[in-house]
Scaffold this motif. Structure first.
Motif, short mmCIF file in Angstrom:
data_model
loop_
_atom_site.label_atom_id
_atom_site.label_comp_id
_atom_site.label_asym_id
_atom_site.label_seq_id
_atom_site.Cartn_x
_atom_site.Cartn_y
_atom_site.Cartn_z
N CYS A 139 0.82 -1.21 0.00
CA CYS A 139 0.00 0.00 0.00
C CYS A 139 0.85 1.27 0.00
O CYS A 139 0.50 2.25 -0.65
N ILE A 164 -9.05 -0.49 -2.18
CA ILE A 164 -8.00 -0.63 -1.17
C ILE A 164 -8.31 -0.03 0.19
O ILE A 164 -7.51 -0.14 1.10
N LEU A 177 -8.02 -2.72 3.03
CA LEU A 177 -6.71 -3.37 3.02
C LEU A 177 -5.60 -2.42 3.47
O LEU A 177 -4.74 -2.79 4.26
N CYS A 178 -5.63 -1.21 2.95
CA CYS A 178 -4.58 -0.23 3.26
C CYS A 178 -4.92 0.64 4.47
O CYS A 178 -4.16 1.53 4.83
N ASP A 179 -6.07 0.39 5.09
CA ASP A 179 -6.55 1.16 6.24
C ASP A 179 -6.50 2.66 5.95
O ASP A 179 -5.83 3.42 6.63
#
Length: 151
Positions: free
Chosen positions: A6, A30, A33-35
């Motif tokens: 990320c 994303i 997933l990538c917060d």
């Protein structure tokens, strides 16, 4: 495409390496997933701080301090009836859901139900989310957000 951390995606966006099409569709792919978090947001609490109390008070199905902003979206889970996000929120607030449900639902419904911080401004219209890329780059998390899980 090879797996890309990320942090690298964020750098590519900021450096103008990504196309405007990529800048516009990546946030929906994303965010979890990538917060992705608002820029200058406090760091997410530790997992133990995310355990919600349910005794008598209910819980937020979006997580502590967040609420459903797309109540008409339909959430479905194997073995359970399909349910509008607004009904899930009501069930959580009314104490109908178990503490286990309150603790795992945020990871499942955040994008679908458009969970947002309570009292946050309404999300901008889709056309307002189109990011400029000419010379300025973009945020792969969307306007005003950044990756907080770079690996």
């Amino acid at each position: 495409q090879p797996a890309t951390p990320c942090g690298n995606l964020q750098d590519d966006g900021e450096d103008g390496v990504l196309s405007s099409d990529q800048c516009n569709f990546l946030p929906t792919l994303i965010t979890l997933l990538c917060d992705c978090q608002p820029i200058d947001a406090p760091s997410p609490p530790s997992p133990s701080a995310n355990v919600q109390p349910t005794t008598g008070t209910g819980c937020s199905v979006c997580g502590i301090g967040k609420e459903v902003t797309n109540p008409d979206a339909i959430f479905s889970f194997p073995g359970q009836p399909a349910t509008p996000c607004g009904n899930l929120q009501d069930d959580g607030e009314d104490g109908v859901l178990s503490s286990d449900q309150c603790n795992f639902l945020p990871t499942l419904i955040t994008l679908l139900c458009d969970c947002q911080p309570i009292d946050a401004p309404s999300p901008p219209s889709p056309s307002a989310n189109v990011q400029p890329t000419t010379g300025t780059g973009c945020s792969v998390c969307g306007i005003g957000k950044e990756v907080t899980n770079p690996d």
